[in-house]
Structure formats: C-alpha cells, structure tokens
Design a protein around this motif. Sequence first.
Motif, PDB file in Angstrom:
ATOM      1  N   PHE A  53       0.814  -1.226   0.000  1.00 39.64           N
ATOM      2  CA  PHE A  53       0.000   0.000   0.000  1.00 39.64           C
ATOM      3  C   PHE A  53       0.843   1.270   0.000  1.00 39.64           C
ATOM      4  N   TYR A  54       2.050   1.188   0.543  1.00 38.52           N
ATOM      5  CA  TYR A  54       2.917   2.376   0.556  1.00 38.52           C
ATOM      6  C   TYR A  54       3.265   2.787  -0.879  1.00 38.52           C
ATOM      7  N   MET A  55       3.390   1.791  -1.740  1.00 39.02           N
ATOM      8  CA  MET A  55       3.722   2.073  -3.137  1.00 39.02           C
ATOM      9  C   MET A  55       2.617   2.891  -3.809  1.00 39.02           C
ATOM     10  N   VAL A  56       1.383   2.675  -3.374  1.00 41.03           N
ATOM     11  CA  VAL A  56       0.266   3.442  -3.941  1.00 41.03           C
ATOM     12  C   VAL A  56       0.392   4.915  -3.546  1.00 41.03           C
ATOM     13  N   VAL A  57       0.750   5.145  -2.274  1.00 35.18           N
ATOM     14  CA  VAL A  57       0.921   6.529  -1.829  1.00 35.18           C
ATOM     15  C   VAL A  57       2.106   7.155  -2.556  1.00 35.18           C
ATOM     16  N   PRO A  72       5.087  -8.873  -8.630  1.00 35.99           N
ATOM     17  CA  PRO A  72       3.734  -9.060  -8.066  1.00 35.99           C
ATOM     18  C   PRO A  72       3.103  -7.746  -7.601  1.00 35.99           C
ATOM     19  N   LEU A  73       3.965  -6.733  -7.348  1.00 28.66           N
ATOM     20  CA  LEU A  73       3.415  -5.465  -6.865  1.00 28.66           C
ATOM     21  C   LEU A  73       2.512  -4.813  -7.904  1.00 28.66           C
ATOM     22  N   PHE A  74       2.794  -5.077  -9.168  1.00 32.57           N
ATOM     23  CA  PHE A  74       1.914  -4.496 -10.189  1.00 32.57           C
ATOM     24  C   PHE A  74       0.469  -4.913  -9.914  1.00 32.57           C
ATOM     25  N   LEU A  75       0.292  -6.146  -9.481  1.00 33.00           N
ATOM     26  CA  LEU A  75      -1.063  -6.612  -9.164  1.00 33.00           C
ATOM     27  C   LEU A  75      -1.490  -6.200  -7.756  1.00 33.00           C
ATOM     28  N   LEU A  76      -0.619  -6.454  -6.778  1.00 31.50           N
ATOM     29  CA  LEU A  76      -1.014  -6.243  -5.381  1.00 31.50           C
ATOM     30  C   LEU A  76      -1.257  -4.763  -5.093  1.00 31.50           C
ATOM     31  N   SER A  77      -0.364  -3.888  -5.563  1.00 35.60           N
ATOM     32  CA  SER A  77      -0.573  -2.460  -5.327  1.00 35.60           C
ATOM     33  C   SER A  77      -1.785  -1.958  -6.110  1.00 35.60           C
ATOM     34  N   SER A  78      -2.002  -2.525  -7.286  1.00 35.24           N
ATOM     35  CA  SER A  78      -3.211  -2.132  -8.031  1.00 35.24           C
ATOM     36  C   SER A  78      -4.448  -2.465  -7.221  1.00 35.24           C
ATOM     37  N   ALA A  79      -4.439  -3.645  -6.605  1.00 36.19           N
ATOM     38  CA  ALA A  79      -5.600  -4.030  -5.796  1.00 36.19           C
ATOM     39  C   ALA A  79      -5.796  -3.034  -4.660  1.00 36.19           C
ATOM     40  N   CYS A  80      -4.691  -2.616  -4.025  1.00 38.26           N
ATOM     41  CA  CYS A  80      -4.798  -1.634  -2.936  1.00 38.26           C
ATOM     42  C   CYS A  80      -5.363  -0.319  -3.456  1.00 38.26           C
ATOM     43  N   SER A  81      -4.886   0.096  -4.611  1.00 37.20           N
ATOM     44  CA  SER A  81      -5.349   1.359  -5.167  1.00 37.20           C
ATOM     45  C   SER A  81      -6.834   1.277  -5.524  1.00 37.20           C
ATOM     46  N   LEU A  82      -7.201   0.198  -6.204  1.00 37.53           N
ATOM     47  CA  LEU A  82      -8.606   0.061  -6.623  1.00 37.53           C
ATOM     48  C   LEU A  82      -9.540  -0.088  -5.427  1.00 37.53           C
ATOM     49  N   SER A  83      -8.986  -0.572  -4.303  1.00 39.60           N
ATOM     50  CA  SER A  83      -9.845  -0.789  -3.133  1.00 39.60           C
ATOM     51  C   SER A  83     -10.398   0.531  -2.606  1.00 39.60           C
ATOM     52  N   MET A  84      -9.815   1.656  -3.067  1.00 38.64           N
ATOM     53  CA  MET A  84     -10.370   2.939  -2.636  1.00 38.64           C
ATOM     54  C   MET A  84     -11.370   3.502  -3.632  1.00 38.64           C
ATOM     55  N   GLY A  85     -11.486   2.840  -4.765  1.00 40.14           N
ATOM     56  CA  GLY A  85     -12.428   3.337  -5.764  1.00 40.14           C
ATOM     57  C   GLY A  85     -13.350   2.233  -6.217  1.00 40.14           C
TER      58      GLY A  85
END
Length: 454
Positions: free
Chosen positions: A102-106, A357-370
């Motif tokens: 999630f830090y990568m999203v920020v 894997p972060l391409f997927l995992l961080s995307s999931a974190c980002s999308l979880s807010m929208g």
Amino acid sequence: MSKKVQFASKIGVIAATAGSAVGLGNVWRFPAEVQSNGGAAFLIVYIGCVLLLGIPVMLSEFALGRAGHSDAVGAFVNLKSGKGWRGVGALAVLTSYLILCFYMVVAGWTLEYFIESLTGDLYTGAVQGGGAMRQQFAGKMDDYIVDSVNPLVYTFLMIVMNLSVLLLGVQKGIERISNIAMPLLFVILLAFVAFSLTLSGAPQGLAYFLNPDFSKIDAGVVVNALGQAFFSLSLGMGILITYSAYYPKSTNLLRTSLTVSLLDMLVAIMVGLIIFPAVTTFGLQGEGLRGATLVFVTLPEVFAQMPLTQLWSVLFFLLLLVATLTSTISISEVAVLFIIDRFNVRRRNACLIVMMPLFLLSSACSLSMGAWDGFKILGMNLFDFLDSLTSNLMLPVGSILLCIYMGWFAPKGLFMSQLSNGGTLRSSLYKPVCFIVKYLAPMLIAAVLISSFL
Ligand code: PHE
C-alpha cells in the motif's frame, strides 16, 4: 551472502538508514499527531519514546543484522537460533511486504502530484479563497485516488523506479541514491523553513507548535507517540536487520543509531516548523492535517495562495518523492535480500520476483479505494486493512519478539560485542541499552499493544 556486499562509506551507512527512516511518517503523520495530541507536549513524549525505546530497539536490529550477516530470516539461521525464531524473521519479511503493497500506492500519488505541479495542472482553474478552493482541491484528490487508471499508472512508474535502483545493487543503487537524496532533502527543507518563518502567521503557528499543553497527555497520547516513533524509525519491519547486514565491521552502531534518530526527529521538527506557520498564515489550521488531506489538499491550498505557487509546489512534492523513494527502496530490499539468500537467486532475478507481483497487489490496494471499495475486510477496504493490520498488530508484535530474542535468547555476549565492536569501543550507555531491550522495551510495547485493543 557474499562477504563483499557492503555500504562503501560511513556517509552511505547514515544516508541509506536515515533515508529509510525519513518518509511519509515524518510529513504525513507527525503534524497530525502533534495537532491532535497537545502540540509540544506530544513532541516531548515523542522524543522520549525515540530516546528511551526507539534507539535501543534500533540497536537490537543493527546487532542482529550485522552479526547474522544475511536477510531477516537468514540472520537467525546464521546465529544458530531455534526454528521458531526464524518465524520472527519471516514475520518481519511478510510485514514489510504488506506495507510495501500500500505504501507504493501513496508513492504513486506523490509522483502524480509532483508531475501535476510541474505541468501546472494542479493549479489550473484554482479559484481563490475559502471553501470553494478547498472543495476544488479535495475534489481533485478524490478524483486522483478513486480513479481506476491514473493512480495505477503512477504507481507502476514508482515500481519501475524502485526496480531500477534495486537492480543497480547495494552500492551503486541504494547507497548512491541515498547519498544524493538526503542532502537534497535537507536543502529543500531548509528553504521551506526559512520561507515559512517569514510568513505573517509564523509567531502564532510556532506558538501553537512549541507551547506544550500537558493536559492533553494521557495513556492514549503515549500509545500514539510510541507507534509514531517506531513507524518513523522503520522499526519492526526487518529493514534495519537487512541494511545492517551491509554495515562494515567498523561501523559504530550506537553512534549510527543516535545520528539516524536525530536526523529523523530533526526532519519531523522541521516539517512542523513549516506546516504550522503556513496553515496559520492562510487560516487553514482548523482543517485536516491528517495524512492525505494535509499533503494533497491543505498544502496545495497554501501553495495556491503563496507567490511562486508552482515553484513551491514542485519543490514540496520533490521533497516528498525523494523521501518516499528511499523508504520504498529500503522496504523492498528486505524481500530482495530474503530471496537472494534463502533461495540462492541472483540479485537481478530476486528484484524481479519481488517487484513484479506489486503491479497486481498495489493495483488491488489502489482500486480498493475506488472501483473495488465494496470489498471489505473487517469493515475496511484492502488499503486501510493492510495499513492497520501492519501498524497496529504486526509491527509491535515483531518488535516485542525481537527484543525478547536479543535480550534473552541470542548467543551470549552477542549484543554487547556488536555494540562495542568486539570490545574496541566503550560507552556507559551499553548497559542501560541492554537493560531496556531485555525488560523495559518488551513490557512497554506490549502495554501499548494491549491498550490499543481496549
Ligand atoms: N520510516 C518510514 C516513514 O516514516 C516508514 C517506512 C519505511 C514505511 C519504509 C514504508 C517503507 O515513512
């Protein structure tokens, strides 16, 4: 691990470690904690937590890492500790990886705001004054965060940026970027402090920041201060175990931990000296200083009302970008070294295994807010769930176990001999540090952990 992988210079040791410590914690969390917990009274408790607990726990991570000379799990293996202790290392690797997601999203938002500042788009059509402007920036932030495309693109760019540094290796990548980033960060901070102190609201802002309101101090404030101290010093994530595996034998661990902690506190205080005068001057002190709101709404509002709006905005988001990059690199390196050492994988492949894997995992974190915010875990979206799982549970548990290991189960004399570089250094602080790690730190962190659930 190859014996040769080491930081090349003393400056590199400090820059890389401080680079990890100085991050969003200083800019994003610190002012909000000060604001809601009694101004300077919080600052005093915070400094106490850093000195009394933060530094000793940091030293146990350093000692474990340098003696174990491997990744967070391998360190326990090399020190011939029981299998259960490897689990503590594994917990640190897992915690750090979850934080990374999630830090990568920020980090991506920061990059987005930096670029929007450069192009000026952040301020196009900014209406002057009051609620309208606030709404406008709040709206922009919502758009940026909730969107299903933009934040992903910028998060991907940050992943690629991290990957490029990590691929260059410890000296040419991590150390070199830290040696450039940290001085740059301080120069920008100094420019901001100098400017902020000339603002008309400076005396009032400073009075707020530096006048302690001790009536606000209660157990809850101490819990917050300790949590903030541990997060800000990057403790309990395996980062310092990993980095200290790269410390030369001659590194003075006590001096390093003091320097890094002081630099980290200095940055937090400088951020306070910037934020409080600025928000007071522009009448925004009543508005949120919490996390994303401070950085992505309140500060752009401040910049929009200042002369040279775009310049200050670019400088600020550059500062934040630099601080974030050195932190994400350090946290990624925990998993990279883990893969290299545990599975005997070459560095290049390990970097790819960790970052892809972060391409997927961080995307999931980002999308979880929208788009995906309907998906809830314990009532939280994925991003908030990971944040609170790691900060409130995994980090403190990891730190307690580490102290118990260092205080009670590590090979006899290991801690002392690491602190004193095999008896060649002396300090009257070694004994108190050992005492704190053995008794005080595990008990106090446990108390904090329990009270946060009550
Ligand atoms: N010390 C960092 C900070 O203040 C914490 C951190 C480090 C978080 C590395 C994530 C990655 O932001």
